[in-house]
Design a protein around this motif. Structure first.
Motif, PDB file in Angstrom:
ATOM      1  N   GLY A 143       0.817  -1.214   0.000  1.00 23.96           N
ATOM      2  CA  GLY A 143       0.000   0.000   0.000  1.00 23.96           C
ATOM      3  C   GLY A 143       0.846   1.257   0.000  1.00 23.96           C
ATOM      4  N   GLY A 144       1.990   1.198   0.673  1.00 26.02           N
ATOM      5  CA  GLY A 144       2.907   2.333   0.667  1.00 26.02           C
ATOM      6  C   GLY A 144       3.584   2.519  -0.672  1.00 26.02           C
ATOM      7  N   LEU A 145       3.863   1.400  -1.350  1.00 28.38           N
ATOM      8  CA  LEU A 145       4.433   1.488  -2.693  1.00 28.38           C
ATOM      9  C   LEU A 145       3.403   2.082  -3.653  1.00 28.38           C
ATOM     10  N   ILE A 146       2.136   1.678  -3.486  1.00 27.90           N
ATOM     11  CA  ILE A 146       1.063   2.234  -4.320  1.00 27.90           C
ATOM     12  C   ILE A 146       0.936   3.740  -4.075  1.00 27.90           C
ATOM     13  N   ALA A 147       0.989   4.150  -2.809  1.00 26.53           N
ATOM     14  CA  ALA A 147       0.891   5.573  -2.490  1.00 26.53           C
ATOM     15  C   ALA A 147       2.023   6.359  -3.139  1.00 26.53           C
ATOM     16  N   GLN A 148       3.227   5.813  -3.118  1.00 29.85           N
ATOM     17  CA  GLN A 148       4.338   6.477  -3.804  1.00 29.85           C
ATOM     18  C   GLN A 148       4.092   6.551  -5.306  1.00 29.85           C
TER      19      GLN A 148
ATOM     20  N   VAL B 132       1.168   6.799  -6.757  1.00 28.20           N
ATOM     21  CA  VAL B 132       0.210   7.881  -7.004  1.00 28.20           C
ATOM     22  C   VAL B 132       0.928   9.231  -6.956  1.00 28.20           C
ATOM     23  N   ALA B 133       1.839   9.389  -5.997  1.00 22.67           N
ATOM     24  CA  ALA B 133       2.590  10.640  -5.910  1.00 22.67           C
ATOM     25  C   ALA B 133       3.439  10.874  -7.151  1.00 22.67           C
ATOM     26  N   ALA B 134       3.907   9.788  -7.776  1.00 26.00           N
ATOM     27  CA  ALA B 134       4.698   9.916  -8.994  1.00 26.00           C
ATOM     28  C   ALA B 134       3.822  10.225 -10.209  1.00 26.00           C
ATOM     29  N   ARG B 135       2.676   9.546 -10.311  1.00 25.95           N
ATOM     30  CA  ARG B 135       1.815   9.724 -11.485  1.00 25.95           C
ATOM     31  C   ARG B 135       0.970  10.989 -11.405  1.00 25.95           C
ATOM     32  N   ALA B 136       0.449  11.273 -10.226  1.00 26.81           N
ATOM     33  CA  ALA B 136      -0.485  12.390 -10.069  1.00 26.81           C
ATOM     34  C   ALA B 136      -0.158  13.179  -8.803  1.00 26.81           C
TER      35      ALA B 136
ATOM     36  N   THR C  46      12.678   3.826  -6.836  1.00 28.66           N
ATOM     37  CA  THR C  46      13.876   4.457  -6.300  1.00 28.66           C
ATOM     38  C   THR C  46      14.060   5.859  -6.866  1.00 28.66           C
ATOM     39  N   ALA C  47      13.985   5.992  -8.175  1.00 26.64           N
ATOM     40  CA  ALA C  47      14.163   7.311  -8.793  1.00 26.64           C
ATOM     41  C   ALA C  47      13.018   8.242  -8.446  1.00 26.64           C
ATOM     42  N   ALA C  48      11.800   7.713  -8.426  1.00 23.98           N
ATOM     43  CA  ALA C  48      10.623   8.544  -8.157  1.00 23.98           C
ATOM     44  C   ALA C  48      10.619   9.086  -6.733  1.00 23.98           C
ATOM     45  N   ALA C  49      11.209   8.344  -5.795  1.00 28.63           N
ATOM     46  CA  ALA C  49      11.200   8.773  -4.395  1.00 28.63           C
ATOM     47  C   ALA C  49      11.860  10.131  -4.220  1.00 28.63           C
ATOM     48  N   ALA C  50      12.908  10.374  -4.967  1.00 29.13           N
ATOM     49  CA  ALA C  50      13.635  11.639  -4.841  1.00 29.13           C
ATOM     50  C   ALA C  50      12.825  12.828  -5.328  1.00 29.13           C
TER      51      ALA C  50
END
Length: 264
Positions: A97-102, A104-108, A194-198
């Motif tokens: 669920g946390g990976l999914i939330a990340q 969403v933050a990357a896509r939208a 990994t890249a999206a987290a930054a």
């Protein structure tokens, strides 16, 4: 109970709390459903509109044939938000669920006010470890590896002292549709943010359990280190699902984070 169809896949969700409040959206872990948040949600319904849903392949949501992608799961979370008329939410995700939330933050990113990432990471496991798990389940079913999974989910003290609760969580795990579990394993196998987290640009809290055998504290801490300004918080004595094992500590950590970031 409510439901939404995303590309012909039905996702069950639930709404509690204040209709006019800011939105908290909770996402469950692999092998559980929205009930994993039962001990946490009531603490926030006085101030928030709270949504939670069953990840595809879990609970009362549809379980299409495997594999699934992380992007599939991201689309489901956004579909829940759209159906509920929610423009922006604070996303609270456990494990996958946390990976999914990340995701969403990357896509939208415009849809996300803040993130609470519980017992998760920018990448969980390896291709080899997920492939081995999928092979084991294909050969012997989820029950064949359930006890090993429960050892990662819960601390030794929980397993020893709360045997009846442990049995209920085992029941939930082994009754997860095999295609749902395998499909989400594939999403975890292939998911790497990994890249999206930054690039995450919202307040973020990363929670870890000191006894977590699935996403150990150092892995969660490393994820917090990738996200600008993220806060790391360790829940002592808890395993992979601290919202079940020590909900008071999870509630306190989230409340502090929300107040510190003027999100209430």
């Amino acid at each position: 109970m409510k439901a939404v169809s995303n590309n012909d896949i039905v996702i069950r969700y639930r709404e509690d709390g204040r209709r006019d409040g800011p939105v908290l959206l909770f996402s469950n872990s692999l092998g559980t459903d929205l009930q994993v948040w039962d001990k946490v949600v009531p603490a926030f319904t006085g101030d928030f509109r709270v949504l939670r849903y069953d990840t595809r392949g879990h609970g009362l949501s549809d379980a299409p044939a495997a594999p699934y992608s992380l992007d599939d799961h991201v689309g489901d979370m956004l579909a829940v938000m759209d159906d509920a008329g929610v423009e922006r939410a604070i996303l609270v995700g456990l494990s996958v669920g946390g990976l999914i939330a990340q995701g969403v933050a990357a896509r939208a990113p415009e849809r996300v006010r803040a993130l609470v990432l519980s017992n998760t990471a920018h990448r969980i496991g390896s291709v080899e470890s997920w492939t081995q798990r999928m092979d084991a389940i294909s050969a012997g079913g989820i029950a064949s590896i359930a006890d090993a999974i429960l050892e990662r989910w819960f601390s030794a003290a929980f397993r020893r002292e709360r045997a009846a609760e442990l049995a209920v969580w085992r029941n939930m795990l082994v009754r997860t549709p095999a295609q749902g579990y395998l499909g989400t394993c594939a999403a975890l196998r292939d998911g790497d943010l990994t890249a999206a987290a930054a690039r995450i640009a919202v307040p973020t809290l990363c929670l870890a359990g000191s006894e977590d055998g699935a996403t150990p504290p150092d892995l969660v801490r490393s994820t917090a280190g990738l996200i600008p300004g993220a806060r790391f918080h360790l829940i002592d004595g808890a395993g992979h699902i601290p919202g079940v094992e020590n909900p008071e500590a999870v509630i306190a950590a989230i409340r502090t984070f929300l107040k510190e970031n003027d999100l209430v």
